[in-house]
Scaffold this active site. Structure first.
Site, short mmCIF file in Angstrom:
data_model
loop_
_atom_site.label_atom_id
_atom_site.label_comp_id
_atom_site.label_asym_id
_atom_site.label_seq_id
_atom_site.Cartn_x
_atom_site.Cartn_y
_atom_site.Cartn_z
N ARG A 170 -19.86 153.13 50.37
CA ARG A 170 -19.64 153.39 48.93
C ARG A 170 -18.15 153.26 48.60
O ARG A 170 -17.76 152.73 47.56
CB ARG A 170 -20.16 154.78 48.54
CG ARG A 170 -21.68 154.90 48.62
CD ARG A 170 -22.18 156.22 48.03
NE ARG A 170 -21.74 157.39 48.76
CZ ARG A 170 -22.39 157.94 49.79
NH1 ARG A 170 -23.52 157.42 50.23
NH2 ARG A 170 -21.91 159.02 50.40
N LYS B 205 -17.55 162.39 31.35
CA LYS B 205 -18.86 161.92 30.87
C LYS B 205 -19.96 162.90 31.23
O LYS B 205 -19.93 163.51 32.30
CB LYS B 205 -19.19 160.57 31.50
CG LYS B 205 -20.49 159.96 30.99
CD LYS B 205 -20.95 158.78 31.80
CE LYS B 205 -22.10 159.18 32.70
NZ LYS B 205 -22.76 158.04 33.34
N GLU C 145 -23.01 161.38 25.94
CA GLU C 145 -24.01 160.34 26.21
C GLU C 145 -25.44 160.88 26.12
O GLU C 145 -25.98 161.40 27.08
CB GLU C 145 -23.79 159.75 27.62
CG GLU C 145 -24.81 158.65 27.95
CD GLU C 145 -24.61 158.01 29.32
OE1 GLU C 145 -23.75 158.46 30.08
OE2 GLU C 145 -25.34 157.06 29.62
N LYS D 199 -21.56 157.74 23.47
CA LYS D 199 -22.13 156.69 24.34
C LYS D 199 -23.64 156.70 24.19
O LYS D 199 -24.34 157.38 24.94
CB LYS D 199 -21.71 156.96 25.79
CG LYS D 199 -22.35 155.99 26.79
CD LYS D 199 -21.67 156.04 28.15
CE LYS D 199 -22.40 155.19 29.16
NZ LYS D 199 -21.66 155.00 30.41
P1 13P Z 1 -26.00 151.62 32.51
O1 13P Z 1 -25.06 150.77 31.72
O2 13P Z 1 -26.40 151.02 33.83
O3 13P Z 1 -27.16 152.10 31.71
O4 13P Z 1 -25.20 152.92 32.92
C1 13P Z 1 -24.42 153.54 31.98
C2 13P Z 1 -24.19 154.92 32.41
O5 13P Z 1 -23.08 155.33 32.60
C3 13P Z 1 -25.35 155.81 32.59
O6 13P Z 1 -24.92 157.14 32.57
#
Ligand code: 13P
Length: 342
Positions: A46, A136, A177, A219
């Site tokens: 990773r 986030k 998000e 987001k």
């Molecule tokens: P994806 O663009 O693959 O949906 O991922 C965005 C993301 O940060 C999910 O939390």
């Protein structure tokens, strides 16, 4: 809280034609993606993958901020440079995922609640010292028969708002998000209804918790039907539905909206973002940007295959997707740019 610093960071994250790169997959998610391609699933693997990403030449031309995972923010390149330093030197603001994942919601089969508020203030203080300036938190909303229910929508909105308030207190721009999933066969209209409902609940809670909207990034998902829905929209139809839904639910004080890709193909994610900016761009109160994980990393991961010798080709593929999305922010993405070899 230093309001001016938060507003400045939020503005830089969505300024011009750059966007965010989500590279904050949890270890289980990262391992699952590695396993599908036969890549060994270790901390070193990773680390090597994330080193390939953060050392991509020209990354900072297209990417304003990169969202890291707890393991990654503590890692370094082979020559011992912390990833956070590599990103900052490239003009990319380091960010950090701070939720601890979505768990089954008690009493609500098929629905999830995102966890991670306990101890968050202390974790934020540590990440701030490491150089992260935005964070986030992802809420997951499934669509199905009788789902989402009010309990799931309101509990997730409340958690997002409490996270956002803590972030701002600790000097972080919260990326908020709420993701309405594309799993299932629901229609575009249903996604629009659910997304509107969720966003109204989120902004009500952000207001109640005293979150400064000028210092957040939203987001959201794009408004799209479920992947199994037989009626799939054209690019312009999806762009129109998304902008209409956002105009009805996102206050003008929010500086920027950075979409997740959510399982769309990389090309479709670019084309839909492009259509929104080409058609509505200058008339909108907020910037429309990207915060993609799969739609930027996907092709690069397939090329990398865990092999050092594939790093330059994988980096070219990563740069290419970032560059396509940068063009989409200007409304200039087209087939010719897509075909352009990196
Ligand atoms: P994806 O663009 O693959 O949906 O991922 C965005 C993301 O940060 C999910 O939390």
């Amino acid at each position: 809280m230093n309001a001016q610093a938060l507003m400045d960071t939020a503005r830089v994250l969505v300024a011009g034609d750059r966007g965010l790169l989500a590279m904050d997959e949890s270890n289980p998610t990262c391992n699952k993606r590695f396993a599908r391609l036969g890549i060994v699933q270790t901390a070193e693997s990773r680390r090597a993958y994330r080193e390939m990403i953060v050392t991509t030449p020209g990354l900072g031309e297209c990417i304003s901020g990169a969202i890291l995972f707890d393991e990654t923010i503590r890692q370094q390149t082979t020559d011992g440079t912390p990833f956070v330093e590599v990103l900052s030197d490239a003009g990319v603001i380091p960010g950090i995922k701070v939720d601890t994942g979505a768990a089954e919601m008690a009493g609500h089969p098929g629905e999830k609640i995102t966890e991670g508020l306990d101890g968050l203030r202390d974790r934020l203080a540590e990440y701030y010292c490491m150089g992260a300036r935005f964070a986030k938190w992802r809420a997951v909303i499934a669509v199905g028969e009788g789902v989402p229910g009010r309990a799931c929508v309101e509990a997730n909105a409340h958690a997002l708002a409490r996270y956002a308030a803590l972030c701002q207190e600790c000097g972080f721009v919260p990326v908020v998000e709420p993701e309405v999933l594309m799993d299932g066969g629901h229609t575009l209209e249903r996604c629009s209804d659910v997304t509107g409902l969720v966003l109204h609940s989120v902004f009500t809670q952000l207001f109640l918790q005293g979150v400064m909207l000028e210092g957040i990034i939203l987001k959201p998902n794009m408004v799209l039907p479920g992947l199994l829905c037989p009626a799939q929209p054209g690019v312009d139809e999806a762009a129109d539905a998304t902008v209409k839904c956002l105009l009805r639910s996102v206050p003008a004080a929010v500086p920027g909206i950075a979409f997740l890709s959510g399982g769309q193909s990389a090309e479709l994610a670019s084309a839909r973002l492009n259509a929104m900016n080409a058609t509505f761009g200058s008339r909108l109160p907020w910037a429309l940007a990207f915060s993609f994980a799969r739609a930027i990393q996907g092709p690069a991961l397939e090329i990398w295959e865990g092999k050092e010798s594939n790093v330059p080709a994988a980096q070219k593929a990563l740069y290419h997707r970032a560059m396509c999305n940068r063009a989409a922010r200007r409304g200039e993405y087209d087939a010719a740019i897509e075909r352009m070899s990196a």
